[in-house]
Motif scaffolding. Structure first.
Motif, mmCIF file in Angstrom:
data_model
loop_
_atom_site.group_PDB
_atom_site.id
_atom_site.type_symbol
_atom_site.label_atom_id
_atom_site.label_comp_id
_atom_site.label_asym_id
_atom_site.label_seq_id
_atom_site.Cartn_x
_atom_site.Cartn_y
_atom_site.Cartn_z
ATOM 1 N N LEU A 263 0.841 -1.184 0.000
ATOM 2 C CA LEU A 263 0.000 0.000 0.000
ATOM 3 C C LEU A 263 0.880 1.239 0.000
ATOM 4 C CD1 LEU A 263 -2.896 1.117 0.322
ATOM 5 C CD2 LEU A 263 -2.549 0.981 2.774
ATOM 6 N N SER A 264 0.739 2.066 -1.037
ATOM 7 C CA SER A 264 1.473 3.326 -1.094
ATOM 8 C C SER A 264 0.452 4.458 -1.082
ATOM 9 C CB SER A 264 2.346 3.399 -2.346
ATOM 10 O OG SER A 264 1.547 3.560 -3.484
ATOM 11 N N GLN A 265 0.901 5.674 -1.261
ATOM 12 C CA GLN A 265 -0.010 6.811 -1.234
ATOM 13 C C GLN A 265 -0.871 6.896 -2.480
ATOM 14 O OE1 GLN A 265 2.470 10.202 -0.540
ATOM 15 N NE2 GLN A 265 2.591 9.813 1.654
ATOM 16 N N THR A 266 -0.560 6.100 -3.495
ATOM 17 C CA THR A 266 -1.329 6.199 -4.734
ATOM 18 C C THR A 266 -1.942 4.887 -5.215
ATOM 19 O OG1 THR A 266 0.692 5.871 -6.013
ATOM 20 C CG2 THR A 266 0.029 8.148 -5.585
ATOM 21 N N VAL A 267 -1.474 3.745 -4.686
ATOM 22 C CA VAL A 267 -1.912 2.472 -5.268
ATOM 23 C C VAL A 267 -1.884 1.345 -4.232
ATOM 24 C CG1 VAL A 267 0.367 1.730 -6.061
ATOM 25 C CG2 VAL A 267 -1.624 1.038 -7.351
ATOM 26 N N ILE A 268 -2.740 0.349 -4.471
ATOM 27 C CA ILE A 268 -2.707 -0.904 -3.720
ATOM 28 C C ILE A 268 -2.253 -1.975 -4.701
ATOM 29 C CG2 ILE A 268 -4.033 -2.638 -2.459
ATOM 30 C CD1 ILE A 268 -6.050 -0.421 -1.766
ATOM 31 N N ASP A 269 -1.100 -2.579 -4.434
ATOM 32 C CA ASP A 269 -0.582 -3.647 -5.282
ATOM 33 C C ASP A 269 -0.714 -4.971 -4.539
ATOM 34 O OD1 ASP A 269 0.153 -2.032 -7.425
ATOM 35 O OD2 ASP A 269 2.167 -1.679 -6.614
ATOM 36 N N ILE A 270 -1.153 -5.997 -5.254
ATOM 37 C CA ILE A 270 -1.268 -7.342 -4.696
ATOM 38 C C ILE A 270 -0.246 -8.201 -5.415
ATOM 39 C CG2 ILE A 270 -2.803 -9.291 -4.281
ATOM 40 C CD1 ILE A 270 -5.144 -7.207 -4.583
ATOM 41 N N LEU A 271 0.757 -8.674 -4.647
ATOM 42 C CA LEU A 271 1.863 -9.438 -5.220
ATOM 43 C C LEU A 271 1.865 -10.860 -4.679
ATOM 44 C CD1 LEU A 271 2.863 -6.344 -5.210
ATOM 45 C CD2 LEU A 271 5.082 -7.358 -5.559
ATOM 46 N N GLU A 272 2.171 -11.807 -5.548
ATOM 47 C CA GLU A 272 2.306 -13.203 -5.155
ATOM 48 C C GLU A 272 3.445 -13.296 -4.144
ATOM 49 O OE1 GLU A 272 4.501 -16.050 -5.774
ATOM 50 O OE2 GLU A 272 2.944 -17.271 -4.871
ATOM 51 N N ASN A 273 3.298 -14.130 -3.141
ATOM 52 C CA ASN A 273 4.232 -14.177 -2.021
ATOM 53 C C ASN A 273 5.655 -14.548 -2.409
ATOM 54 O OD1 ASN A 273 4.966 -14.122 0.789
ATOM 55 N ND2 ASN A 273 4.892 -16.358 0.766
ATOM 56 N N LYS A 274 5.838 -15.666 -3.079
ATOM 57 C CA LYS A 274 7.196 -16.156 -3.357
ATOM 58 C C LYS A 274 7.865 -15.429 -4.512
ATOM 59 C CE LYS A 274 6.463 -20.710 -1.441
ATOM 60 N NZ LYS A 274 6.328 -22.131 -1.698
ATOM 61 N N THR A 275 7.159 -15.259 -5.619
ATOM 62 C CA THR A 275 7.779 -14.681 -6.818
ATOM 63 C C THR A 275 7.694 -13.162 -6.860
ATOM 64 O OG1 THR A 275 5.737 -14.809 -8.088
ATOM 65 C CG2 THR A 275 7.215 -16.739 -8.149
ATOM 66 N N LYS A 276 6.841 -12.582 -6.037
ATOM 67 C CA LYS A 276 6.568 -11.140 -6.033
ATOM 68 C C LYS A 276 5.980 -10.684 -7.364
ATOM 69 C CE LYS A 276 8.160 -10.678 -1.889
ATOM 70 N NZ LYS A 276 7.422 -11.529 -1.019
ATOM 71 N N PHE A 277 5.349 -11.624 -8.080
ATOM 72 C CA PHE A 277 4.668 -11.325 -9.334
ATOM 73 C C PHE A 277 3.446 -10.466 -9.028
ATOM 74 C CE2 PHE A 277 1.435 -12.442 -12.534
ATOM 75 C CZ PHE A 277 2.112 -12.056 -13.678
ATOM 76 N N LEU A 278 3.254 -9.374 -9.772
ATOM 77 C CA LEU A 278 2.127 -8.476 -9.564
ATOM 78 C C LEU A 278 0.848 -9.127 -10.081
ATOM 79 C CD1 LEU A 278 1.176 -5.642 -8.655
ATOM 80 C CD2 LEU A 278 1.575 -4.911 -11.016
ATOM 81 N N LEU A 279 -0.060 -9.439 -9.162
ATOM 82 C CA LEU A 279 -1.338 -10.031 -9.554
ATOM 83 C C LEU A 279 -2.343 -8.954 -9.953
ATOM 84 C CD1 LEU A 279 -1.662 -12.676 -6.690
ATOM 85 C CD2 LEU A 279 -0.958 -13.073 -9.052
ATOM 86 N N TYR A 280 -2.475 -7.932 -9.105
ATOM 87 C CA TYR A 280 -3.420 -6.854 -9.353
ATOM 88 C C TYR A 280 -2.825 -5.550 -8.844
ATOM 89 C CZ TYR A 280 -6.699 -10.733 -9.778
ATOM 90 O OH TYR A 280 -7.312 -11.891 -10.153
#
Length: 174
Positions: free
Chosen positions: A60-77
């Motif tokens: 969570l940053s000031q502009t966006v919510i990023d959902i990343l896969e735990n192990k690979t840190k692949f951006l899901l959404y």
């Protein structure tokens, strides 16, 4: 709370991703309840079920919510904070929380649901606080934009007046 990763500009929560469901309305606890119920009854072969209960990190940053896969840190959404319309913890299941966001390219909403034994209330609180700060900065930025636009207009008017005066001055000399 040592699982929460903090940076100056973002914070991360490790949670289980329960799924993302398309919704018809942008807000309300009923939307979260319906999405949770839909995920419970989803077919075993469905795409919604395939991504369920995977461990993710919510950044969570000031502009966006990023959902990343735990192990690979692949951006899901990735959901810009400006598209988030609702965020809450389910009253019937205090370990389940979620938010509703408008799709950036289409006229639809998605409900994102998460399970966290420790951070559900904290996550919702932080998303809400960040959203409020983001909106406040947007209003300030919008106010600055109006001031800049007013100054540009005044500058243009003064340039026209200056050109007119130069033309008159040139006419008097001739």
């Amino acid at each position: 709370m040592n699982n929460i990763l903090e940076d100056d500009n973002e914070i991360s929560f490790p949670v289980k991703f329960l799924g993302r469901i398309e919704t018809v309305r942008p807000d309300g606890l009923q939307i979260l309840e319906e999405a949770a119920e839909h995920l419970k009854t989803a077919d075993k072969d469905s795409k919604e079920r395939a991504t369920r209960k995977s461990k993710v990190h919510i950044f969570l940053s000031q502009t966006v919510i990023d959902i990343l896969e735990n192990k690979t840190k692949f951006l899901l959404y990735s959901c810009p904070l400006s598209t988030v319309s609702f965020c809450a913890v389910l009253p019937s299941s205090p370990k389940i929380c979620g938010f509703v966001a408008r799709h950036p390219a289409a006229d639809m909403y998605h409900c994102y649901l998460f399970h966290s034994s420790k951070f559900a209330d904290v996550l919702v609180s932080v998303i809400g606080d960040t959203f409020r700060v983001s909106k406040k900065e947007e209003r300030v930025r919008g106010g600055r934009d109006l001031i800049v636009e007013a100054l540009r207009h005044k500058n243009k008017m003064l340039q026209k007046e200056n050109a007119e005066l130069k033309r008159r001055l040139a006419g008097q000399r001739d």
